[in-house]
Design a protein around this motif. Structure first.
Motif, PDB file in Angstrom:
ATOM      1  N   ALA A 151       0.824  -1.207   0.000  1.00 46.52           N
ATOM      2  CA  ALA A 151       0.000   0.000   0.000  1.00 46.52           C
ATOM      3  C   ALA A 151       0.862   1.263   0.000  1.00 46.52           C
ATOM      4  O   ALA A 151       0.587   2.212  -0.736  1.00 46.52           O
ATOM      5  N   THR A 152       1.879   1.255   0.808  1.00 51.44           N
ATOM      6  CA  THR A 152       2.786   2.409   0.853  1.00 51.44           C
ATOM      7  C   THR A 152       3.425   2.642  -0.509  1.00 51.44           C
ATOM      8  O   THR A 152       3.456   3.771  -1.007  1.00 51.44           O
ATOM      9  N   LEU A 153       3.911   1.568  -1.100  1.00 46.78           N
ATOM     10  CA  LEU A 153       4.568   1.693  -2.399  1.00 46.78           C
ATOM     11  C   LEU A 153       3.589   2.145  -3.476  1.00 46.78           C
ATOM     12  O   LEU A 153       3.936   2.947  -4.342  1.00 46.78           O
ATOM     13  N   THR A 154       2.368   1.629  -3.401  1.00 45.91           N
ATOM     14  CA  THR A 154       1.353   2.037  -4.379  1.00 45.91           C
ATOM     15  C   THR A 154       1.115   3.537  -4.306  1.00 45.91           C
ATOM     16  O   THR A 154       1.037   4.221  -5.331  1.00 45.91           O
ATOM     17  N   ALA A 155       1.018   4.051  -3.096  1.00 48.28           N
ATOM     18  CA  ALA A 155       0.781   5.486  -2.933  1.00 48.28           C
ATOM     19  C   ALA A 155       1.948   6.303  -3.477  1.00 48.28           C
ATOM     20  O   ALA A 155       1.756   7.335  -4.117  1.00 48.28           O
ATOM     21  N   LEU A 156       3.151   5.817  -3.265  1.00 47.64           N
ATOM     22  CA  LEU A 156       4.335   6.557  -3.709  1.00 47.64           C
ATOM     23  C   LEU A 156       4.605   6.404  -5.202  1.00 47.64           C
ATOM     24  O   LEU A 156       5.329   7.214  -5.790  1.00 47.64           O
ATOM     25  N   ALA A 157       4.035   5.390  -5.805  1.00 48.24           N
ATOM     26  CA  ALA A 157       4.375   5.070  -7.194  1.00 48.24           C
ATOM     27  C   ALA A 157       3.800   6.077  -8.185  1.00 48.24           C
ATOM     28  O   ALA A 157       4.302   6.200  -9.300  1.00 48.24           O
ATOM     29  N   GLU A 158       2.775   6.784  -7.781  1.00 47.97           N
ATOM     30  CA  GLU A 158       2.179   7.742  -8.711  1.00 47.97           C
ATOM     31  C   GLU A 158       3.061   8.991  -8.758  1.00 47.97           C
ATOM     32  O   GLU A 158       3.393   9.584  -7.723  1.00 47.97           O
ATOM     33  N   PRO A 159       3.469   9.419  -9.957  1.00 46.61           N
ATOM     34  CA  PRO A 159       4.442  10.495 -10.090  1.00 46.61           C
ATOM     35  C   PRO A 159       4.093  11.773  -9.336  1.00 46.61           C
ATOM     36  O   PRO A 159       4.953  12.336  -8.638  1.00 46.61           O
ATOM     37  N   ASN A 160       2.857  12.234  -9.451  1.00 50.22           N
ATOM     38  CA  ASN A 160       2.484  13.461  -8.754  1.00 50.22           C
ATOM     39  C   ASN A 160       2.595  13.302  -7.241  1.00 50.22           C
ATOM     40  O   ASN A 160       3.042  14.216  -6.544  1.00 50.22           O
ATOM     41  N   THR A 199       6.593   1.673  -9.022  1.00 50.10           N
ATOM     42  CA  THR A 199       5.441   1.054  -9.670  1.00 50.10           C
ATOM     43  C   THR A 199       5.625  -0.455  -9.775  1.00 50.10           C
ATOM     44  O   THR A 199       4.703  -1.233  -9.502  1.00 50.10           O
ATOM     45  N   ALA A 200       6.821  -0.853 -10.160  1.00 48.41           N
ATOM     46  CA  ALA A 200       7.095  -2.287 -10.293  1.00 48.41           C
ATOM     47  C   ALA A 200       6.986  -2.991  -8.947  1.00 48.41           C
ATOM     48  O   ALA A 200       6.461  -4.106  -8.849  1.00 48.41           O
ATOM     49  N   LEU A 201       7.453  -2.356  -7.914  1.00 41.88           N
ATOM     50  CA  LEU A 201       7.450  -2.973  -6.587  1.00 41.88           C
ATOM     51  C   LEU A 201       6.081  -2.921  -5.919  1.00 41.88           C
ATOM     52  O   LEU A 201       5.810  -3.684  -4.982  1.00 41.88           O
ATOM     53  N   ALA A 202       5.224  -2.046  -6.396  1.00 41.46           N
ATOM     54  CA  ALA A 202       3.959  -1.809  -5.701  1.00 41.46           C
ATOM     55  C   ALA A 202       2.969  -2.960  -5.863  1.00 41.46           C
ATOM     56  O   ALA A 202       2.059  -3.105  -5.054  1.00 41.46           O
ATOM     57  N   GLU A 203       3.160  -3.774  -6.882  1.00 39.43           N
ATOM     58  CA  GLU A 203       2.228  -4.883  -7.090  1.00 39.43           C
ATOM     59  C   GLU A 203       2.582  -6.007  -6.112  1.00 39.43           C
ATOM     60  O   GLU A 203       3.729  -6.447  -6.049  1.00 39.43           O
ATOM     61  N   PRO A 204       1.595  -6.486  -5.338  1.00 41.28           N
ATOM     62  CA  PRO A 204       1.867  -7.440  -4.263  1.00 41.28           C
ATOM     63  C   PRO A 204       2.647  -8.679  -4.696  1.00 41.28           C
ATOM     64  O   PRO A 204       3.625  -9.050  -4.026  1.00 41.28           O
ATOM     65  N   ASN A 205       2.250  -9.297  -5.791  1.00 38.06           N
ATOM     66  CA  ASN A 205       2.963 -10.490  -6.236  1.00 38.06           C
ATOM     67  C   ASN A 205       4.413 -10.184  -6.577  1.00 38.06           C
ATOM     68  O   ASN A 205       5.311 -10.969  -6.266  1.00 38.06           O
ATOM     69  N   ARG A 206       4.628  -9.040  -7.198  1.00 41.20           N
ATOM     70  CA  ARG A 206       6.004  -8.687  -7.544  1.00 41.20           C
ATOM     71  C   ARG A 206       6.818  -8.386  -6.296  1.00 41.20           C
ATOM     72  O   ARG A 206       8.001  -8.729  -6.205  1.00 41.20           O
ATOM     73  N   ALA A 262      -4.828  17.951  -6.357  1.00 40.68           N
ATOM     74  CA  ALA A 262      -3.965  18.090  -5.183  1.00 40.68           C
ATOM     75  C   ALA A 262      -4.654  17.493  -3.963  1.00 40.68           C
ATOM     76  O   ALA A 262      -4.062  16.710  -3.211  1.00 40.68           O
ATOM     77  N   SER A 263      -5.905  17.844  -3.796  1.00 43.19           N
ATOM     78  CA  SER A 263      -6.657  17.343  -2.651  1.00 43.19           C
ATOM     79  C   SER A 263      -6.781  15.817  -2.690  1.00 43.19           C
ATOM     80  O   SER A 263      -6.605  15.133  -1.681  1.00 43.19           O
ATOM     81  N   LYS A 264      -7.059  15.295  -3.869  1.00 42.52           N
ATOM     82  CA  LYS A 264      -7.256  13.847  -3.988  1.00 42.52           C
ATOM     83  C   LYS A 264      -5.961  13.081  -3.757  1.00 42.52           C
ATOM     84  O   LYS A 264      -5.950  12.040  -3.092  1.00 42.52           O
ATOM     85  N   HIS A 265      -4.873  13.586  -4.295  1.00 40.13           N
ATOM     86  CA  HIS A 265      -3.594  12.892  -4.085  1.00 40.13           C
ATOM     87  C   HIS A 265      -3.196  12.933  -2.614  1.00 40.13           C
ATOM     88  O   HIS A 265      -2.692  11.943  -2.075  1.00 40.13           O
ATOM     89  N   LEU A 266      -3.442  14.069  -1.981  1.00 40.37           N
ATOM     90  CA  LEU A 266      -3.130  14.158  -0.560  1.00 40.37           C
ATOM     91  C   LEU A 266      -4.008  13.219   0.255  1.00 40.37           C
ATOM     92  O   LEU A 266      -3.595  12.672   1.272  1.00 40.37           O
ATOM     93  N   ARG A 267      -5.211  13.029  -0.211  1.00 38.24           N
ATOM     94  CA  ARG A 267      -6.107  12.087   0.453  1.00 38.24           C
ATOM     95  C   ARG A 267      -5.531  10.680   0.393  1.00 38.24           C
ATOM     96  O   ARG A 267      -5.508   9.955   1.399  1.00 38.24           O
ATOM     97  N   VAL A 268      -5.074  10.281  -0.777  1.00 40.49           N
ATOM     98  CA  VAL A 268      -4.495   8.947  -0.929  1.00 40.49           C
ATOM     99  C   VAL A 268      -3.266   8.784  -0.039  1.00 40.49           C
ATOM    100  O   VAL A 268      -3.108   7.776   0.657  1.00 40.49           O
ATOM    101  N   LEU A 269      -2.427   9.794  -0.046  1.00 39.76           N
ATOM    102  CA  LEU A 269      -1.235   9.748   0.805  1.00 39.76           C
ATOM    103  C   LEU A 269      -1.623   9.664   2.274  1.00 39.76           C
ATOM    104  O   LEU A 269      -0.966   8.978   3.068  1.00 39.76           O
ATOM    105  N   ASN A 270      -2.687  10.356   2.609  1.00 36.79           N
ATOM    106  CA  ASN A 270      -3.146  10.333   3.995  1.00 36.79           C
ATOM    107  C   ASN A 270      -3.661   8.948   4.385  1.00 36.79           C
ATOM    108  O   ASN A 270      -3.326   8.429   5.446  1.00 36.79           O
ATOM    109  N   GLU A 271      -4.440   8.361   3.499  1.00 39.05           N
ATOM    110  CA  GLU A 271      -4.994   7.032   3.797  1.00 39.05           C
ATOM    111  C   GLU A 271      -3.903   5.972   3.844  1.00 39.05           C
ATOM    112  O   GLU A 271      -4.057   4.943   4.508  1.00 39.05           O
ATOM    113  N   ALA A 272      -2.822   6.230   3.149  1.00 39.34           N
ATOM    114  CA  ALA A 272      -1.691   5.295   3.197  1.00 39.34           C
ATOM    115  C   ALA A 272      -0.810   5.560   4.416  1.00 39.34           C
ATOM    116  O   ALA A 272       0.157   4.836   4.650  1.00 39.34           O
ATOM    117  N   GLY A 273      -1.131   6.587   5.167  1.00 41.64           N
ATOM    118  CA  GLY A 273      -0.360   6.874   6.370  1.00 41.64           C
ATOM    119  C   GLY A 273       0.951   7.590   6.112  1.00 41.64           C
ATOM    120  O   GLY A 273       1.779   7.729   6.998  1.00 41.64           O
TER     121      GLY A 273
END
Lengths: 113, 113
Positions: free
Chosen positions: A4-13, B7-14, A42-53
DNA sequence: CTTTAATATACTCCACTCGGAATATTCTTG
DNA sequence: CAAGAATATTCCGAGTGGAGTATATTAAAG
């Protein structure tokens, strides 16, 4: 490490936002201005970052000041520790693996008996 | 830090694959077996990891042995360095920021301290 | 040369995510 | 209370990514 942490960070913005917040807390509007994001994004991305802790908010008047939380970065650092031998020692093991492949040659290597 | 690695690391299986390869190189089949992935998925995920530079392959007979590359982890570690003050020092800056909020914005004044 | 094992690719389907625009909410102030 | 600023939410459409299945490729073995 959780994905989850990595997913949140993976988005470029969002990665940019995190790097921007490195220098200190900022409001939503400031984040948007500096990264050329429209207010909703901006608000939405910050929301995602917030939910990811990764980030937390403090309400001040009708603004929200966002800042980084240390925990996810600490966890990521600990996770990286388990890979540190990869570059600090020589840690290839390919030769070893080829060796074991040799040794179970004629048999099926999938299920070594 | 580049988002492609994350992005590559964010997928659970990967992420699991990467953690599995921590102990040493493995073939596609072995990765699939241990993580209960079907062969095409294992192959496809390894492909993504390979294109992200996280993994590299060596062909041996009709097998491909995949192993981790150190560079992305080193880069991630360097990137984390720039956040290390977050938890090693006390680094909040929220008070400072609230102060600067006070001092500017004559059009949007706040109740004084 | 045919068969078989290991791996890669193609194709389809579905769920999810992002950006844009409009609207809603919240808070402050007059 | 109305107005305005800052932020959040909703709805939509396009694009993406992953799983499943079938098929293609490559190399070894008989």
């Amino acid at each position: 490490m959780n994905a989850a942490t990595l997913t949140a960070l993976a988005e470029p913005n969002r990665l940019h936002i995190v790097e921007l917040l490195r220098t200190g807390p900022l409001t939503v509007g400031e984040v948007g201005d500096r990264l050329h994001l429209r207010q909703p994004q901006a608000s939405k991305h910050l929301r995602v970052l917030n939910e990811a802790g990764i980030v937390e908010a403090k309400a001040v008047a009708n603004r929200r000041i966002y800042k980084l939380r240390p925990e996810p970065f600490r966890e990521l650092d600990e996770w990286l520790d388990s890979f540190r031998r990869l570059w600090e020692e020589r840690f290839d093991r390919l030769d070893d693996y080829l060796q074991t492949l040799q040794n179970r040659g004629s048999d099926t290597p999938k299920k070594p008996k």
